[in-house]
Design a protein around this motif. Structure first.
Motif, PDB file in Angstrom:
ATOM      1  N   TYR A  94      35.161 104.688 135.552  1.00 43.84           N
ATOM      2  CA  TYR A  94      35.231 106.052 136.077  1.00 43.84           C
ATOM      3  C   TYR A  94      36.001 106.089 137.397  1.00 43.84           C
ATOM      4  N   ALA A  95      35.816 105.072 138.221  1.00 42.75           N
ATOM      5  CA  ALA A  95      36.420 105.080 139.555  1.00 42.75           C
ATOM      6  C   ALA A  95      37.877 104.628 139.539  1.00 42.75           C
ATOM      7  N   TYR A  96      38.184 103.557 138.804  1.00 37.22           N
ATOM      8  CA  TYR A  96      39.484 102.907 138.943  1.00 37.22           C
ATOM      9  C   TYR A  96      40.259 102.777 137.639  1.00 37.22           C
ATOM     10  N   LYS A  97      39.667 103.275 136.553  1.00 35.93           N
ATOM     11  CA  LYS A  97      40.349 103.371 135.257  1.00 35.93           C
ATOM     12  C   LYS A  97      40.790 102.022 134.700  1.00 35.93           C
ATOM     13  N   PHE A  98      40.030 100.972 134.979  1.00 38.86           N
ATOM     14  CA  PHE A  98      40.240  99.743 134.217  1.00 38.86           C
ATOM     15  C   PHE A  98      38.889  99.250 133.721  1.00 38.86           C
ATOM     16  N   ASN A  99      38.931  98.474 132.641  1.00 37.21           N
ATOM     17  CA  ASN A  99      37.736  98.058 131.928  1.00 37.21           C
ATOM     18  C   ASN A  99      37.357  96.639 132.365  1.00 37.21           C
ATOM     19  N   SER A 100      36.258  96.519 133.104  1.00 37.71           N
ATOM     20  CA  SER A 100      35.835  95.217 133.636  1.00 37.71           C
ATOM     21  C   SER A 100      35.533  94.217 132.527  1.00 37.71           C
ATOM     22  N   TYR A 101      34.959  94.685 131.427  1.00 39.71           N
ATOM     23  CA  TYR A 101      34.641  93.786 130.319  1.00 39.71           C
ATOM     24  C   TYR A 101      35.923  93.182 129.745  1.00 39.71           C
ATOM     25  N   GLU A 102      36.923  94.020 129.528  1.00 41.54           N
ATOM     26  CA  GLU A 102      38.200  93.549 129.003  1.00 41.54           C
ATOM     27  C   GLU A 102      38.886  92.603 129.985  1.00 41.54           C
ATOM     28  N   TYR A 103      38.812  92.929 131.268  1.00 41.15           N
ATOM     29  CA  TYR A 103      39.468  92.086 132.261  1.00 41.15           C
ATOM     30  C   TYR A 103      38.862  90.689 132.276  1.00 41.15           C
ATOM     31  N   PHE A 104      37.551  90.595 132.198  1.00 37.92           N
ATOM     32  CA  PHE A 104      36.914  89.282 132.159  1.00 37.92           C
ATOM     33  C   PHE A 104      37.294  88.523 130.895  1.00 37.92           C
ATOM     34  N   PRO A 121      23.592  85.947 136.891  1.00 33.95           N
ATOM     35  CA  PRO A 121      24.577  85.250 136.069  1.00 33.95           C
ATOM     36  C   PRO A 121      24.848  85.896 134.709  1.00 33.95           C
ATOM     37  N   LEU A 122      26.060  85.656 134.215  1.00 27.46           N
ATOM     38  CA  LEU A 122      26.494  85.980 132.850  1.00 27.46           C
ATOM     39  C   LEU A 122      26.651  87.471 132.600  1.00 27.46           C
ATOM     40  N   ARG A 123      26.618  88.271 133.657  1.00 28.72           N
ATOM     41  CA  ARG A 123      26.725  89.723 133.489  1.00 28.72           C
ATOM     42  C   ARG A 123      27.258  90.358 134.755  1.00 28.72           C
ATOM     43  N   PHE A 124      27.582  91.649 134.646  1.00 25.37           N
ATOM     44  CA  PHE A 124      27.843  92.470 135.818  1.00 25.37           C
ATOM     45  C   PHE A 124      26.552  93.255 136.100  1.00 25.37           C
ATOM     46  N   GLY A 125      26.637  94.415 136.737  1.00 22.83           N
ATOM     47  CA  GLY A 125      25.416  95.151 137.067  1.00 22.83           C
ATOM     48  C   GLY A 125      24.562  95.433 135.847  1.00 22.83           C
ATOM     49  N   ILE A 156      28.712  93.106 144.164  1.00 21.45           N
ATOM     50  CA  ILE A 156      30.049  92.791 143.683  1.00 21.45           C
ATOM     51  C   ILE A 156      29.989  92.375 142.220  1.00 21.45           C
ATOM     52  N   ASP A 157      30.833  92.984 141.400  1.00 20.76           N
ATOM     53  CA  ASP A 157      31.093  92.479 140.055  1.00 20.76           C
ATOM     54  C   ASP A 157      32.319  91.591 140.141  1.00 20.76           C
ATOM     55  N   CYS A 158      32.217  90.382 139.611  1.00 23.29           N
ATOM     56  CA  CYS A 158      33.375  89.490 139.626  1.00 23.29           C
ATOM     57  C   CYS A 158      33.212  88.456 138.521  1.00 23.29           C
ATOM     58  N   TYR A 159      34.253  87.664 138.327  1.00 23.39           N
ATOM     59  CA  TYR A 159      34.140  86.531 137.417  1.00 23.39           C
ATOM     60  C   TYR A 159      35.019  85.401 137.925  1.00 23.39           C
ATOM     61  N   PHE A 160      34.723  84.196 137.453  1.00 20.04           N
ATOM     62  CA  PHE A 160      35.533  83.032 137.755  1.00 20.04           C
ATOM     63  C   PHE A 160      36.369  82.743 136.517  1.00 20.04           C
ATOM     64  N   THR A 186      33.668  78.239 135.786  1.00 22.77           N
ATOM     65  CA  THR A 186      34.862  78.740 135.103  1.00 22.77           C
ATOM     66  C   THR A 186      34.405  79.661 133.976  1.00 22.77           C
ATOM     67  N   ASN A 187      35.223  80.676 133.678  1.00 22.99           N
ATOM     68  CA  ASN A 187      34.906  81.641 132.610  1.00 22.99           C
ATOM     69  C   ASN A 187      33.467  82.149 132.745  1.00 22.99           C
ATOM     70  N   PHE A 188      33.123  82.577 133.938  1.00 16.03           N
ATOM     71  CA  PHE A 188      31.718  82.888 134.234  1.00 16.03           C
ATOM     72  C   PHE A 188      31.625  84.200 135.006  1.00 16.03           C
ATOM     73  N   PRO A 189      31.015  85.236 134.419  1.00 14.50           N
ATOM     74  CA  PRO A 189      30.841  86.508 135.132  1.00 14.50           C
ATOM     75  C   PRO A 189      29.556  86.520 135.943  1.00 14.50           C
ATOM     76  N   ILE A 190      29.585  87.191 137.104  1.00 15.43           N
ATOM     77  CA  ILE A 190      28.378  87.335 137.920  1.00 15.43           C
ATOM     78  C   ILE A 190      28.349  88.711 138.577  1.00 15.43           C
ATOM     79  N   HIS A 191      27.147  89.120 138.914  1.00 13.38           N
ATOM     80  CA  HIS A 191      26.913  90.290 139.764  1.00 13.38           C
ATOM     81  C   HIS A 191      26.190  89.746 140.987  1.00 13.38           C
ATOM     82  N   ILE A 192      26.848  89.772 142.141  1.00  9.94           N
ATOM     83  CA  ILE A 192      26.298  89.156 143.340  1.00  9.94           C
ATOM     84  C   ILE A 192      26.005  90.202 144.403  1.00  9.94           C
TER      85      ILE A 192
END
Length: 396
Positions: A285-295, A270-274, A188-192, A247-253
């Motif tokens: 490519y899959a969902y047409k939104f930018n994870s970096y921008e969203y975080f 911690p501090l990154r996605f994949g 999972i890519d996610c952030y708090f 808070t304000n923390f990205p993770i790949h779990i």
């Protein structure tokens, strides 16, 4: 704010930095990877001052190599301690022990592995570096009779790869032995966000070729996967975020979900996605939104809208690790053109220095339902059909 470090940064991330005029810290590693003076470079001292004087500054890094920079320069923040809570798998298990009181794990020094009394354990089990990356040094041990066989493989692998990554990324001084969790594995890519709420950006099914497989060959995301697991994972992430005060923390779990739908975390990066700019780029490519921008902009995906407008297909990340059994010294090249033709709709291909990283590259693909055989084939392939040998080699 962006921290860039080795081994790899994608064009997609570079373009994201450029188009959003994101502040990027001008470390020597970042400048060597992205020789583009037009970016919004800031000196290391300026970056440190920003973090001292402003609250709720979001930091994203493409690589765990940057942990060293954080440790050396950001001791006045919570980041070094939060990173260690996740990067050190023993500390992570201790953090969540209250949530999983019956889960078995044990910390062991590397040089004590050969002398440990294995009859105290229940099998199967997993052994891996307490601080690790990318399934390096990770083995499933089915029974006591497999223990010495696994240790031999482990010693060989560690000898070959321990100098490829810095100690903050892979440290083979300490290992963790823990119970094997039955169930399907997901990444999972996610952030708090700035309120501490978890925001899921992607869920990928990590598929294995067999019960003994622990490699990173195929990860697949789809509408079905996300809708099936999103709410359950969201609930677990809420518990995790409160435990670590994020808070304000990205993770790949990475997690496993058993037949009773119970989630067991495997590890948190911690501090990154994949790693290697993989899963976050695949989300575009899959969902047409930018994870970096969203975080960085504190945004949440509107999954209902996304699934109404996007194709209902399978989107996969394929890691082309060298599992052929052929030594790098006997390989002339890898036939990426042949690989490309073996897929219905390849989306992006990245070629790596296999002599340095023991991996030929990464492939992103789109697959229609009914054509999953192409994913099964690459999952179980030893890749020999794509390998060009040097003259006079008899490896195949």
């Amino acid at each position: 704010m962006i921290l860039i470090d080795n081994p790899y940064v994608s064009d997609f991330l570079i373009n994201t930095i450029k188009s959003n005029n994101l502040k990027i810290v001008a470390t020597s590693e970042a400048k060597s990877l992205i020789p583009d003076p037009s970016l919004n470079w800031i000196d290391e001292s300026e970056a440190i001052n920003i973090l001292k004087n402003k609250k709720n500054v979001s930091i994203y890094s493409n690589s765990e190599n940057s942990i060293n920079w954080v440790d050396e320069n950001l001791g006045f923040t919570n980041l070094p301690n939060q990173i260690q809570l996740f990067k050190n798998k023993v500390k992570f298990r201790e953090l969540i022990q209250e949530l999983f009181p019956n889960y078995f794990f044990k910390s062991v020094k590397f040089n004590e592995l050969k002398n440990i009394d294995i009859h105290q354990f229940q099998f199967p089990l997993i052994i891996k570096p307490a601080i690790g990356f990318f399934s390096i040094g990770v083995y499933k041990v089915e029974s006591p009779t497999d223990w010495n066989i696994v240790l031999t493989k482990l010693y060989t692998e560690i000898t070959e790869l321990k100098n490829v990554y810095p100690k903050q990324v892979i440290d083979v001084s300490d290992f963790i032995i823990e119970e094997y969790i039955e169930g399907d594995e997901y990444a999972i890519d996610c952030y708090f966000n700035n309120k501490g709420e978890p925001v899921i950006l992607n869920i990928l099914h990590h598929v294995f070729s067999s019960g003994k497989d622990v490699s990173d060959r195929v990860y697949t995301t789809s509408k079905e996967i996300i809708l099936k697991h999103k709410d359950n994972i969201q609930h677990f992430l809420n518990l995790l975020g409160k435990k670590a005060d994020l808070t304000n923390f990205p993770i790949h779990i990475e997690i496993r979900i058993n037949n009773q739908h119970k989630i067991y975390p495997i590890e948190v990066n911690p501090l990154r996605f994949g790693g290697w700019c993989t899963t976050a780029d695949l989300t575009w490519y899959a969902y047409k939104f930018n994870s970096y921008e969203y975080f960085l902009n504190n945004k949440k995906p509107d999954w209902n809208h996304i699934f109404e407008t996007q194709n209902n297909k399978l989107y996969s990340l394929i890691a082309l690790n060298n599992n052929s059994g052929i030594k790098d010294s006997e390989i002339e090249s890898f036939n990426f053109e042949k690989l490309w033709k073996d897929f219905e709709n390849p989306l992006n291909l990245r070629e790596f220095d296999f002599r340095k990283y023991d991996m030929f590259g990464m492939l992103f693909t789109e697959t229609s339902y009914g054509n999953e055989a192409e994913l099964t084939e690459i999952l179980t392939s030893d890749l020999k059909k794509y390998i060009n040998l040097k003259e006079h080699s008899n490896a195949l």
